[in-house]
Scaffold this active site. Structure first.
Site, PDB file in Angstrom:
ATOM      1  N   THR A  82       0.829  -1.209   0.000  1.00 14.15           N
ATOM      2  CA  THR A  82       0.000   0.000   0.000  1.00 14.15           C
ATOM      3  C   THR A  82       0.862   1.258   0.000  1.00 14.15           C
ATOM      4  O   THR A  82       0.612   2.191  -0.768  1.00 14.15           O
ATOM      5  CB  THR A  82      -0.947  -0.001   1.204  1.00 14.15           C
ATOM      6  N   CYS A 335     -18.907 -10.320   0.671  1.00 17.28           N
ATOM      7  CA  CYS A 335     -19.929 -10.605   1.690  1.00 17.28           C
ATOM      8  C   CYS A 335     -19.333 -10.750   3.082  1.00 17.28           C
ATOM      9  O   CYS A 335     -19.990 -10.473   4.077  1.00 17.28           O
ATOM     10  CB  CYS A 335     -20.702 -11.862   1.315  1.00 17.28           C
TER      11      CYS A 335
END
Length: 409
Positions: A82, A335
């Site tokens: 990142t 989910c």
């Protein structure tokens, strides 16, 4: 000091290596002396510091070798993928302030997409998000149309983290260079799995993360081709040739160097034994389970990655039952984070709604054994059958798949 009790499996099948990998014992052995015996600050002028500084430069050369870079000075150590992604993009837009456009893809990691969203909303950059086809291949015509002399940087991943689909990075880099744009690739999933030779490449910048190739978490690197304009994101001390301030995380850097050396040594194994295990797992599941299919490009992907979409059931339920059988995998659906929507990668490929929720990723490593693959093959069909027996959509969907499989637009 009391450490909270946690339940950690003593045995199990770990097939979530695209999320993180086990630190290789040989990597740990190289790291441990840096905590106790060789503890000096590498910026110090005394012998304690020099000893550590020498080990850091050794590690830099190992990463250089893995990437096939021309110079070890092109490697900047960071805290992970990142930071490397953010540094690459922010550095270039600062270096080229008059260029107000960025090109990326719709299937990038959030480390790139979230930053591009921020730059678009808060700093008024024009972001070109290039679509993919049903196999996750980049739309080359759309990419070509987005390129211009107004583009500061192109950031396209080398391989997708969910499907393993590999992009034609060298071709994309050359096209970007032709219009004067800097080309960056998030290669977090690709490094250590496929050969690279950046010395002969048009790639300007590349991000990698240690914990994806059996090094510890919290360490990564950014490749910056020699001669490229660069503006540091972290300013302060002179570390990393004044390109990344902060006292070096020496144990983790040495761990990354050791992992890079091992990855280069085991590259052939990744593309033979591990790939064969992946193919055997995939073929057995497809043969035993109806109404499922491989997502991404099955002919051009990472050798360790298999993402199978099981229609008419939820990925979260699949993962829970796999976990009960001692198997760790991951869902291609969001989910598990509480979202009712499948992942942005599944949506971008137009995977049918009834299948996108059941996308499950199995990602192997050189630690994976044949016996573990046998166990997964034995368990998966029963899990899918059980969940479908509880699904109100299965019987209808199996009989009328077209009615119950809307495609994302």
């Amino acid at each position: 000091m009391t450490i909270p009790n946690t339940t950690i499996p003593n045995q199990g099948v770990y097939l979530d290596n695209n999320a993180t990998t086990r630190v290789d014992p040989d990597v740990l052995a190289e790291m441990l002396p840096l905590f106790t015996e060789h503890f000096g600050n590498p910026s110090s002028m005394h012998a304690f510091g020099a000893a550590v500084g020498g080990k850091i430069e050794w590690a830099r050369k190992q990463v250089q070798a893995l990437l096939g870079a021309a110079h070890d000075s092109e490697i900047i150590f960071t805290s992970g993928g990142t930071e490397s992604d953010n540094t690459a993009i922010l550095s270039i837009i600062e270096a080229y302030p008059k260029k107000r456009e960025i090109v990326t893809s719709v299937v990038e990691h959030p480390a790139v997409l979230a930053l591009c969203d921020y730059l678009e909303k808060k700093r008024d950059y024009k972001i070109h998000r290039i679509p993919v086809d049903s196999k996750g291949n980049l739309d080359i015509d759309a990419y070509r149309a987005a390129l211009s002399d107004q583009v500061a940087i192109v950031s396209i991943m080398w391989a997708n983290n969910e499907t393993g689909t590999i992009f034609p990075i060298e071709e994309l880099a050359q096209m970007a260079k032709a219009v004067g744009a800097v080309f960056h690739t998030d290669a977090v999933q690709a490094v250590g799995k496929i050969p690279m030779k950046l010395a002969d490449s048009a790639v300007d910048m590349l991000s990698l993360s240690g914990h994806k190739l059996h090094a510890p978490k919290g360490i990564g690197a950014l490749y910056v081709k020699r001669g490229l304009r660069f503006r540091p994101m972290l300013r302060g001390g002179h570390q990393e040739r004044s390109r990344r301030a902060g006292t070096e995380n020496a144990p983790a850097i040495v761990g990354l160097g050791a992992a890079a050396h091992l990855a280069l040594t085991h590259m052939g194994e990744e593309n033979t034994r591990v790939k064969a295990q992946r193919d055997r797992l995939e073929q057995a599941i497809l043969a035993a389970v109806p109404a499922c299919f491989v997502t991404g490009n099955p002919d051009h992907r990472l050798p360790n990655t298999c993402n199978i979409a099981f229609e008419f059931i939820e990925g979260e339920a699949i993962l829970l039952l796999l976990n009960e059988q001692g198997i760790a995998a991951s869902s291609g659906s969001a989910c598990t984070s509480g979202s009712l929507e499948p992942s942005h990668v599944m949506r971008a490929m137009g995977v049918p709604y009834t299948a996108a929720h059941g996308a499950t990723r199995f990602s192997l490593s050189r630690d994976t054994t044949d016996a573990e693959i046998d166990h997964v093959i034995a368990v998966v069909p029963g899990i899918i059958a059980k969940l479908r027996s509880l699904s109100p959509y299965w019987e209808q969907g199996a009989a009328k798949p077209k009615e119950f499989a809307p495609v994302y637009s």
